[in-house]
Design an enzyme around this catalytic site. Structure first.
Site, PDB file in Angstrom:
ATOM      1  N   TRP A   1     -37.871  19.334  44.444  1.00  6.27           N
ATOM      2  CA  TRP A   1     -38.434  18.907  43.144  1.00  6.27           C
ATOM      3  C   TRP A   1     -39.344  19.965  42.544  1.00  6.27           C
ATOM      4  O   TRP A   1     -39.242  20.290  41.416  1.00  6.27           O
ATOM      5  CB  TRP A   1     -39.022  17.312  42.830  1.00  6.27           C
ATOM      6  CG  TRP A   1     -39.441  17.078  41.594  1.00  6.27           C
ATOM      7  CD1 TRP A   1     -38.794  16.960  40.274  1.00  6.27           C
ATOM      8  CD2 TRP A   1     -40.880  17.247  41.018  1.00  6.27           C
ATOM      9  NE1 TRP A   1     -39.678  17.011  39.466  1.00  6.27           N
ATOM     10  CE2 TRP A   1     -40.784  17.063  39.700  1.00  6.27           C
ATOM     11  CE3 TRP A   1     -42.142  17.340  41.993  1.00  6.27           C
ATOM     12  CZ2 TRP A   1     -42.328  16.882  38.943  1.00  6.27           C
ATOM     13  CZ3 TRP A   1     -43.200  17.157  41.021  1.00  6.27           C
ATOM     14  CH2 TRP A   1     -43.304  17.308  39.749  1.00  6.27           C
ATOM     15  N   HIS A   2     -40.144  20.236  43.430  1.00  4.38           N
ATOM     16  CA  HIS A   2     -41.129  21.236  42.753  1.00  4.38           C
ATOM     17  C   HIS A   2     -40.673  22.723  42.475  1.00  4.38           C
ATOM     18  O   HIS A   2     -41.081  23.378  41.729  1.00  4.38           O
ATOM     19  CB  HIS A   2     -42.427  21.332  43.846  1.00  4.38           C
ATOM     20  CG  HIS A   2     -43.228  20.445  43.803  1.00  4.38           C
ATOM     21  ND1 HIS A   2     -43.081  19.387  44.611  1.00  4.38           N
ATOM     22  CD2 HIS A   2     -44.483  20.281  43.132  1.00  4.38           C
ATOM     23  CE1 HIS A   2     -44.066  18.545  44.441  1.00  4.38           C
ATOM     24  NE2 HIS A   2     -45.012  19.085  43.422  1.00  4.38           N
ATOM     25  N   GLY A   3     -39.454  22.881  43.327  1.00  5.15           N
ATOM     26  CA  GLY A   3     -38.596  24.327  42.899  1.00  5.15           C
ATOM     27  C   GLY A   3     -37.746  24.753  43.848  1.00  5.15           C
ATOM     28  O   GLY A   3     -37.635  24.148  45.053  1.00  5.15           O
TER      29      GLY A   3
END
Lengths: 352, 473
Positions: B313-315
């Site tokens: 989700w962060h990247g």
């Protein structure tokens, strides 16, 4: 009524608290930041000088302090030696990011004085934004202000200038009325008041200087104060001819005013590469600048090679501090020391 | 428009003035919704439509779930899947398009709408909560939209749950002097964390992470530890500012950080770090995957999967996947360790308090905190490094003594020590609960202190790049 009184009391308390907090904040900030007022002037070598006799304290980038001498520049209050090395330059030479005695001009002074600390052998005439085009315009006035000059060193952190930056050649006139302590006395009352407020409340000058910092990595309020000079100018080939012409004119005008020993101190900025090496950028105008210096019998002292060698041998970086980042901003103590060593070698070695 | 700008100050004053002048519940909700739309549109007006679309998806899905239940007697699962699926598709498109197309469409520039992850998560939580019966059927679009778009937490959280926020809307909180005072103090604390500490530490972190091969081991260690502080102050600073702004308007948002670096193990860390995200992941991902209901092996797999997805989700990069996987593995190891310890205790028949002296327990606790902090810092290397090779270089230099530029950033030392002392004070005084402490403005000196702190913060704030790290997520 009771509520109204309570509200009024509360309001007065807030106002008093604000005043008290402001005074306290100004006292607390002094060990970190203290800037004497500037005296702007139309005459003299530089467009402005500091309020004479004051002290500069700077913890914003590096940590340094310096004394403003009777002429409004950062030097010790000592009489000038019979023969003086005059150093003209910008904020790097002014060097408020390091203690006064660690600047290259002070280190060079120690080396040249031969143990005589009663006189000043190297005179630092540097202010923020005093770049080559401005130096050229105020060159003659500088020599009038410091008459006993043996050698002139001009600091040039870059050779890249827009032709329009050269607003004049030796047009600035020397005036005793706007030099040192007399300059402040001759200021209009409003300017005196403005300077006074900034000096009594250093927080205001800190706030104001912060407004000029758009590029955080440079981390200095002074770096942006370039007196209208375009720092990032990279000239297109179309203006190269014009550039050659204006720089030639600049050297010609310098030589008309001064035929003694002239050193151009060139210290390019450096960059730390992702692979762990460093590189310094010589601009496209650099070879021409070198050539024109030789033509007018000026010694071109480039620091690029020294930067490289020192990094490869000792991993020392000449710019940046422990409160900014390596290779960013102004010369640090290592940078000043290396410059002082090179200049001493040049001056004592007879231009070899 | 970010919190620490003049446009925001003007915007906020106008919003507050309108809220003071207009007291009707629905009118206030309309003001807040319009303000939220203005706040978002100020960044990029095109993506306002996307935000409204997400709100509509959440509202319609929730409405249809309730209607299906009433008319057909079914659970409304297809509407949950459709609603959540739509939200995730939008998020996935903007976030992972280039990752999954393998760079075949590099010429196509896709801007990540700021805050998309956060309002998508809130939309999903709303749909799922309605489906699970945790909240009632939506009354109107206004409330649902305001819950998802509420401007203080729109850009980077905290991720608020509908069941915590909607009742506050119903209460129509009044604008009180007490709330404004508290909100201002929370906001100031957040502003200092962000503009004074985090932005300043970024100078050191950015320099070292840009060219790790140039720096000595000591410098690398300093930069890695500095990054842990930078990230904490940047993100928790934003959360504090969001909480402060909401508080001034009378709304309470979830606390997002609670002395995370004083956690004694990774499980505790995730109960103290980005609390709103970890509880969201637990409630809507881990439990949806089966949680611990399907045996120990599945529990461990679910934990690992949740953290890997959290990382993703962060990247869309290998670094974030590794970061998530490391945390997932650590959670599994901790669970196994706890299980083993419980078993050992029951076998030997000794309670932990009897088994160890209090001094030894204290020593072990401090050691656990240190080890957890170091582990978290090592994981942050993957989180911050530009690519995997850079992360490995940094780790190698941390482990093997290497020469290079000696660079100990002075602000790291000053702020690090100051934060350590404040954390220890809060940890001991507040019994490990980092609650907000407030000044009493009825007295004179707290007023002086408050203004003095503002003046000094203005003197020491960093005027460089002030973008929030979590805006990119």
């Amino acid at each position: 009524m009771k509520n109204k009184n309570a509200s009024l009391k509360n309001l007065i308390q807030w106002i008093l608290a604000a005043v008290l907090a402001f005074v306290l904040a100004n006292i607390l900030i002094i060990p970190y930041w203290y800037a004497p007022g500037w005296v702007s002037r139309d005459t003299g070598a530089t467009p402005a000088i500091y309020h004479a006799g004051k002290t500069v304290i700077n913890g914003y980038e590096g940590y340094g302090w310096a004394h403003v001498d009777e002429r409004g520049y950062l030097n010790e209050d000592k009489p000038l030696a019979d023969e003086v090395v005059l150093v003209l330059g910008c904020s790097h030479t002014k060097g408020i990011e390091v203690p006064m005695d660690k600047r290259y001009t002070s280190l060079l002074n120690d080396k040249l004085s031969g143990g005589d600390d009663s006189k000043l052998y190297v005179y630092n005439m540097a202010i923020d934004g005093f770049y080559f085009p401005q130096i050229v315009d105020g060159f003659k006035a500088a020599l009038q202000e410091i008459p006993s000059v043996k050698t002139v060193i001009i600091e040039i952190p870059s050779t890249e200038y827009a032709p329009t930056d050269f607003v004049g050649y030796n047009t600035r006139q020397y005036s005793a009325d706007f030099t040192g302590t007399t300059a402040f006395k001759n200021l209009p009352l409003s300017s005196k008041l403005q300077t006074g407020i900034k000096e009594i409340f250093p927080l205001t000058s800190l706030y104001l200087s912060k407004q000029f910092v758009s590029d955080g990595t440079k981390a200095t309020p002074f770096f942006q104060a370039t007196a209208g000079l375009n720092n990032n100018f990279v000239f297109p080939p179309a203006v190269y001819d014009e550039y050659m012409q204006v720089t030639e004119n600049a050297f010609k005008s310098i030589r008309e005013a001064w035929d003694g020993e002239l050193v151009l101190l060139y210290h390019p900025s450096i960059q730390i590469n992702p692979d762990g090496t460093i590189s310094y950028k010589d601009t496209i105008s650099h070879p021409w600048f070198f050539e024109i210096s030789q033509k007018y019998n000026a010694l071109f002292a480039g620091m690029g090679g020294t930067w490289h060698e020192t990094y490869n041998n000792k991993q020392l970086i000449p710019y940046g501090f422990s409160n900014t980042a390596p290779a960013q901003g102004h010369l640090n103590e290592d940078g000043h020391r290396l410059i002082a060593d090179l200049l001493y070698m040049i001056l004592e070695g007879g231009n070899n | 428009m970010t919190f620490l700008t003049l446009p925001f100050l003007i915007f906020f004053i106008i919003t507050m003035a309108l809220l003071v002048l207009i007291r009707g519940k629905q009118q206030r909700q309309i003001i807040l919704l319009l303000a939220s739309y203005v706040f978002y549109a100020y960044w990029d007006v095109r993506f306002l439509l996307l935000l409204i679309f997400q709100c509509l998806v959440a509202y319609v899905s929730a409405k249809m779930i309730c209607r299906t239940r009433l008319t057909k007697g079914s659970s409304g699962k297809p509407w949950v899947l459709l609603g959540v699926g739509l939200c995730l598709c939008v998020l996935g498109f903007f976030k992972y398009f280039h990752f999954f197309t393998g760079g075949h469409f590099d010429t196509l520039t896709i801007i990540l709408p700021v805050g998309i992850s956060f309002y998508t998560f809130q939309s999903i939580s709303y749909i799922v909560d309605v489906y699970r019966g945790k909240i009632a059927e939506p009354e109107n679009f206004l409330k649902v939209s305001l819950y998802i778009s509420f401007f203080p937490q729109l850009m980077a959280g905290p991720i608020v749950k509908a069941r915590d926020f909607l009742p506050q809307l119903d209460r129509n909180p009044a604008i009180t002097w007490d709330n404004i005072q508290k909100g201002a103090q929370i906001f100031l604390m957040g502003a200092i964390k962000k503009a004074v500490i985090a932005d300043r530490l970024a100078v050191c972190v950015d320099a070292v992470f840009a060219a790790p091969k140039a720096y000595s081991s000591l410098s690398i260690w300093c930069a890695v530890l500095a990054y842990s502080i930078q990230l904490y102050c940047d993100f928790s600073g934003y959360s504090d500012m969001a909480i402060g702004v909401a508080k001034a308007m009378g709304y309470d948002l979830t606390r997002n950080f609670n002395l995370p670096y004083l956690s004694a193990n990774v499980t505790e860390f995730w109960k103290r770090w980005h609390i709103s995200l970890s509880s969201w992941l637990q409630e809507y991902l881990y439990i949806s995957l089966g949680g611990n209901r399907k045996g120990p092996i599945r529990t461990y797999i679910n934990l690992l999967l949740t953290m890997v997805l959290g990382g993703l989700w962060h990247g869309a990069s290998m670094n974030f996947i590794i970061w998530g996987a490391l945390h997932g593995l650590a959670l599994v190891v901790h669970k196994l360790f706890m299980k083993w310890r419980e078993g050992r205790k029951s076998n030997t028949g000794l309670a932990s308090k009897d088994a160890v002296t209090s001094k030894r327990a204290c020593f072990i606790h401090v050691l656990s905190i240190l080890c957890t902090y170091l582990f978290v810092c090592v994981c942050w290397v993957f989180f911050r490094a530009t690519d995997l090779s850079s992360a490995l270089t940094i780790l190698k230099r941390m482990l093997i003594f290497t020469d290079g530029i000696q660079y100990v950033f002075i602000f790291f030392v000053i702020y690090g020590l100051a934060l350590l002392l404040i954390h220890l004070y809060l940890y001991i005084k507040e019994n490990a609960q980092g609650r907000y402490l407030f000044l009493d403005f009825n007295k004179f000196w707290p007023k002086v202190i408050f203004i003095l702190v503002i003046l000094l913060a203005m003197a020491f704030y960093y005027p460089g790049d002030g973008s929030f790290i979590y805006f990119q997520f």
